[in-house]
Structure formats: structure tokens, C-alpha cells
Scaffold this active site. Structure first.
Site, PDB file in Angstrom:
ATOM      1  CE1 TYR A 355       4.149  -9.923  16.439  1.00 38.20           C
ATOM      2  CE2 TYR A 355       5.298  -9.123  18.387  1.00 38.20           C
ATOM      3  CZ  TYR A 355       5.184 -10.033  17.348  1.00 38.20           C
ATOM      4  OH  TYR A 355       6.090 -11.049  17.227  1.00 38.20           O
ATOM      5  CB  CYS A 356      -2.283  -9.889  17.134  1.00 40.74           C
ATOM      6  SG  CYS A 356      -3.518  -8.574  17.116  1.00 40.74           S
ATOM      7  CB  THR A 357      -2.887 -10.895  12.196  1.00 40.00           C
ATOM      8  OG1 THR A 357      -2.273 -12.151  12.475  1.00 40.00           O
ATOM      9  CG2 THR A 357      -2.996 -10.707  10.682  1.00 40.00           C
ATOM     10  N   GLY A 359      -4.517  -6.430  14.996  1.00 36.42           N
ATOM     11  CA  GLY A 359      -4.730  -5.584  16.170  1.00 36.42           C
ATOM     12  C   GLY A 359      -5.858  -6.018  17.079  1.00 36.42           C
ATOM     13  CB  ILE A 385       2.003  -7.739  11.708  1.00 35.03           C
ATOM     14  CG1 ILE A 385       2.350  -8.218  13.112  1.00 35.03           C
ATOM     15  CG2 ILE A 385       3.210  -7.903  10.800  1.00 35.03           C
ATOM     16  CD1 ILE A 385       2.541  -9.704  13.221  1.00 35.03           C
TER      17      ILE A 385
END
Length: 495
Positions: A355-357, A359, A385
Site C-alpha cells: 500500500y501507499c498514499t 496507489g 490509504i
């Protein structure tokens, strides 16, 4: 007087009365096929369109009298305001012809193609790119049709309640210069600030403005044939506005997100399996309830250390204690491939949840991990997220979400999991280091800031004192003690 042949015309052989050089009758030449490249007339058309589009990108419209619906127009460029069109034309002709000519060449090249590169559409049944053919070239490349009417938008009033859009779209863009010029014109028209990165592999943007303008932007993007694979859900919204960014920057880059690997070597098309926020939530829930799943799974944060370690972390409960996800603790995303290579043994045979901020980093990050062919399976959180918090504000994610603008972080819940760098009190509001030459962020609570603790480290603290006592000099960004002591590629323990 002998008439000179026009450029591009065939010159007849020397002779008279339709004869060739030997006196024999000259046969009429058969019509030659249409050239594959555009002629001078097309180049002239391309130049006019490029110049007009550049002028359009500097146009500012304002409603001077809302009751009478009166609109005033001026142009802004190089810190100057031009109230007459002839003045902005002269300015662009003198100061920006290199940019206009660059755009001219891009449009000129497009005019010579039989198939439209600006009208690619996604064929979802075949999962291929279908190219639409057109005959009306003039309409096909007139990008002014992709600039919305903003005469009904009162930017001065509406910007009081604005928002920030975060989005990306991976797609094949044959002529990124054309899309770059269009995006500049579109963002100027909507009074946006922010950053838009464009490359041959797609587009990545975070822009701020009033809500009416962001709605127009989304509608315009979704109506453009190149971005037919996007939907409303691909735009992440948060409270903000144009004030969240210093200026507007739109440019062309090798990668839409800088991982430091050629997109032709590691393509977004080889990304991991996308999970919706609901699916991802269930995976993390299973991770918290099963010891076996914990042994076989790695929850991998693809963000930088100041995003994941300090601001917020995805957490799951195991036997009454909070266990944190695996955060690479790297300074920037271009270190991510080296991090994977250094710790490859830890990923062997594992199920990886990334996951990241928003995508976007997971798209090629997961593709890079999959290229190593060591994982059991690689999944990624669709929308990042940002989208997870929209549906699960009280879910497994704790703390604030770091964003790359003047807000630094936005809240998805009331949790504060980070602390003041100096006193250790709960604190989650970032400020820039007080030393002008340093670009580090620092967590310093109000009490500590009142005491003068406003730098990221002792070295910067001393530099800040020294600079205040000496005449100002041209600033040069430099590494501080925090950066110099940080291990570039951390080695993690076997999972």
C-alpha cells in the site's frame, strides 16, 4: 519572365510543347499517392494552433459584475498582466517562441498520422487499446475543445471552500508534449495550483482549486478519449484549495512516479493484483487473527520514512499487542528497487500486501517485486490509504496521512501515534526545518517551538543561529545531520 516552380511541385524536364528532353511526347504523370507526412500548409496550421493554445493557457477570466453576468478577460505570463490580446501576442512571440515551436512540431507530427493518437479508447472486452480513425483533422487536433467554459465560475468567491485532487492514470501517451500543453492550459483556465507529471506511460497529478473548478476538471478528464479507463473513483478528494501549493508545475518526465527504473523494463502492466478497500480490509483482518497467515504474509508500506514511520502506520492487532507493518524506512521511492534487491530473501514464498498514499507507487513497485519471481502472490491496495480511509476511518490505519503539499498531513481519524522530536509528547503536525538551506520536516510541539527548538537536528539548529547573525546569502539546499547519518538501504530481519 519564367515562372519558378512552387515548393513541393514537380519540375518538368527541359523541352517544349509537352516533350521530354529528346523531343518525344511526354506522357502525363500518374497521380502520386498522398504523402505520409503533412505538407507546409499543415505545418502552418500546426503553428497557428500551437500559438493559440499557448495564448489560451495564459488567459484569466473573471466575473466583474455577477448581477449582470459581466466577464473580464486578461492574460498573465512571466509575472506580468496583459489587458490587450495584441500585447500578450507580442510577449509570447518574443519570450516563448521556443516553447511554441516545440508544441508546433508535436502537432505537426500528429497531423501526418492516419490514426489519431489523441483519441485512444480503452477496449475493456479485449483489454487492448483501440485506435479511432478520423478524417476531420482540423477538429481532431483542435485542443481548445478540451478547455471547459468557466464563465459561470466566480473563482474569487468559490475558492473559499476548495479541495485538492489526487489522481493518476497509467495509459499509453504517444505525444506527451501535446497533453502537457493541454494540461497547462486547462489548469490555468481553472486557476489551479499543484503538480502534474506526464510521460509516455501516463499522467499523475495533485492539484488544488475551488470545488466548482475541480468538478470541471474531473468532467474534462473523464471526457477525454485518452483517459476513458478512469472513473470518478480514481480522483481522491480532500479539503484544501489553491493555497495548498506554491504554484503550478506541469512537466514531462520519464516516469510518472520516480522509481528510477526504465518503464520499458518494468511496466505498470505487470503490476500486482488490485484489492478494493473492502478486500484489503478483510486481508488485514485475517492477518490479525491467524498466526499462520502472519508467518506467510508481509504487509509492505511503499512510502518514504517521513510518511510511514513518523506520520502514520497501518497496524493490526496480534495477541493484544500492536505489531507494525514492514516500512522500508527509505528516504525516497527511487531507493525502493535497491531495498527489494537487498532484502529479497525475506520475500521468498510470501504473500505480500502493498500500500501507499494514493496507489500509484504500488503500481510499478509491485511490478518490480513480481519481476523477481520469488513471492507467492503480490497484492496492492487500489486507491491507496486515501481510499481506505474514506470507507474505514476507524479501521486498521492509525494516525494522519502524509500529503505532498503545504498541509503536510490530513486526518482520517483522531489518532496521534507520533511524538515531538524534542520532548516526546504526542504530536503529529509537521513544520519545515528552520534552517533555510535544509528541506527536512520536523515534528516539534508548540512548547518546544516556543523554546526555540525548531530545527530537525543539532547541526541545523546551530546553522540557523549562525545564518541569523550573518548577512543573507544565496541559499543552497544541502544535506543535514539527519540525512547524512541515515542508512540509505536498511537491511531488515528475516520475516
Amino acid at each position: 519572365m519564367e515562372t519558378l516552380p512552387q515548393p513541393g511541385c514537380l519540375m518538368p524536364a527541359r523541352g517544349t510543347n509537352g516533350t521530354n528532353g529528346s523531343g518525344s511526347p511526354r506522357s502525363s504523370p500518374s497521380p502520386s499517392p498522398s504523402p505520409s507526412l503533412p505538407n507546409r500548409q499543415h505545418r502552418g496550421q500546426a503553428h497557428k494552433r500551437a500559438f493559440a493554445l499557448y495564448i489560451k493557457s495564459r488567459q484569466v477570466s473573471k466575473i466583474s459584475n455577477p448581477e449582470l453576468d459581466e466577464e473580464t478577460i486578461h492574460w498573465e505570463c512571466c509575472g506580468q498582466q496583459f489587458d490587450k490580446e495584441v500585447c500578450i501576442h507580442k510577449h509570447v512571440g518574443k519570450a516563448h517562441m521556443a516553447e511554441v515551436l516545440q508544441q508546433t512540431e508535436a502537432i505537426f507530427k500528429l497531423l501526418g498520422q492516419n490514426k489519431s493518437k489523441l483519441t485512444r479508447k480503452q477496449d475493456f472486452t479485449e483489454n487492448k487499446i483501440a485506435l479511432s480513425q478520423h478524417t476531420n483533422t482540423k477538429e481532431e487536433f483542435d485542443m481548445s475543445t478540451w478547455i471547459p467554459d468557466t464563465s459561470h465560475v466566480n473563482f474569487d468567491l468559490a475558492c473559499a471552500t476548495g479541495e485538492v485532487l489526487l489522481y493518476y492514470s497509467y495509459c499509453d501517451i504517444e505525444e506527451p508534449q501535446v497533453i502537457c500543453t493541454w494540461q497547462k492550459a486547462l489548469c490555468h483556465q481553472l486557476h489551479f495550483t499543484g503538480k502534474v507529471r506526464i510521460s509516455k506511460e501516463g499522467i499523475n497529478g495533485t492539484v488544488g482549486g475551488c470545488k466548482m473548478a475541480t468538478e470541471l476538471y474531473i468532467q474534462t478528464m473523464l471526457s477525454h478519449p485518452l483517459f476513458q479507463n478512469m472513473s470518478m473513483e480514481d480522483f481522491k478528494r480532500s479539503a484544501g484549495g489553491a493555497h495548498c501549493f506554491q504554484d503550478l508545475r506541469v512537466g514531462i518526465f520519464k516516469e510518472v512516479v520516480p522509481m528510477g527504473v526504465d518503464p520499458e523494463e518494468i511496466s505498470y502492466k505487470d503490476a500486482g493484483i488490485h484489492l478494493t478497500p473492502e478486500e484489503f480490509h478483510k486481508k488485514v483482518e485475517a492477518l490479525s487473527n491467524s498466526a499462520q497467515v502472519q508467518q506467510d504474509t508481509i504487509l509492505l508500506d511503499c512510502r518514504n520514512f517521513y510518511e510511514s514511520k513518523i506520520i502514520a502506520e497501518l497496524q493490526f492487532c496480534v495477541q493484544g499487542n500492536f505489531q507494525h507493518c514492514l516500512a522500508p524506512n527509505i528516504r525516497k521511492f527511487s531507493y525502493f528497487p535497491d531495498y527489494i534487491d537487498t532484502n529479497l530473501e525475506c520475500f521468498k514464498g510470501k504473500q505480500v500486501l502493498m500500500y501507499c498514499t494514493g496507489g500509484i507507487r504500488c503500481e510499478r513497485g509491485s511490478a518490480y517485486l513480481r519481476s523477481k519471481d520469488v513471492c507467492k502472490e503480490v497484492y496492492q491496495l487500489k486507491g491507496g490509504i486515501h481510499k481506505y480511509l474514506e470507507q474505514f476511518p476507524s479501521g486498521f490505519y492509525k494516525g494522519k496521512l502524509f500529503v505532498f503539499d503545504n498541509r503536510y498531513a490530513i486526518s482520517g481519524n483522531d489518532d496521534i501515534i507520533s511524538e515531538c522530536r524534542y520532548c516526546g509528547a504526542p504530536w503529529d503536525e509537521y513544520k519545515l526545518c528552520s534552517t533555510a538551506s535544509c528541506c527536512q520536516l520536523v515534528l516539534s510541539c508548540l512548547l518546544c517551538r516556543e523554546k526555540g527548538f525548531v530545527a530537525c537536528c543539532a547541526v541545523c539548529q546551530e546553522k540557523g543561529k549562525a545564518s541569523s547573525e550573518t548577512p543573507s546569502q544565496p541559499l543552497r539546499k544541502e544535506q543535514c545531520e539527519c540525512t547524512e547519518k541515515r542508512v540509505r538501504i536498511p537491511v531488515m530481519l528475516p520475516h
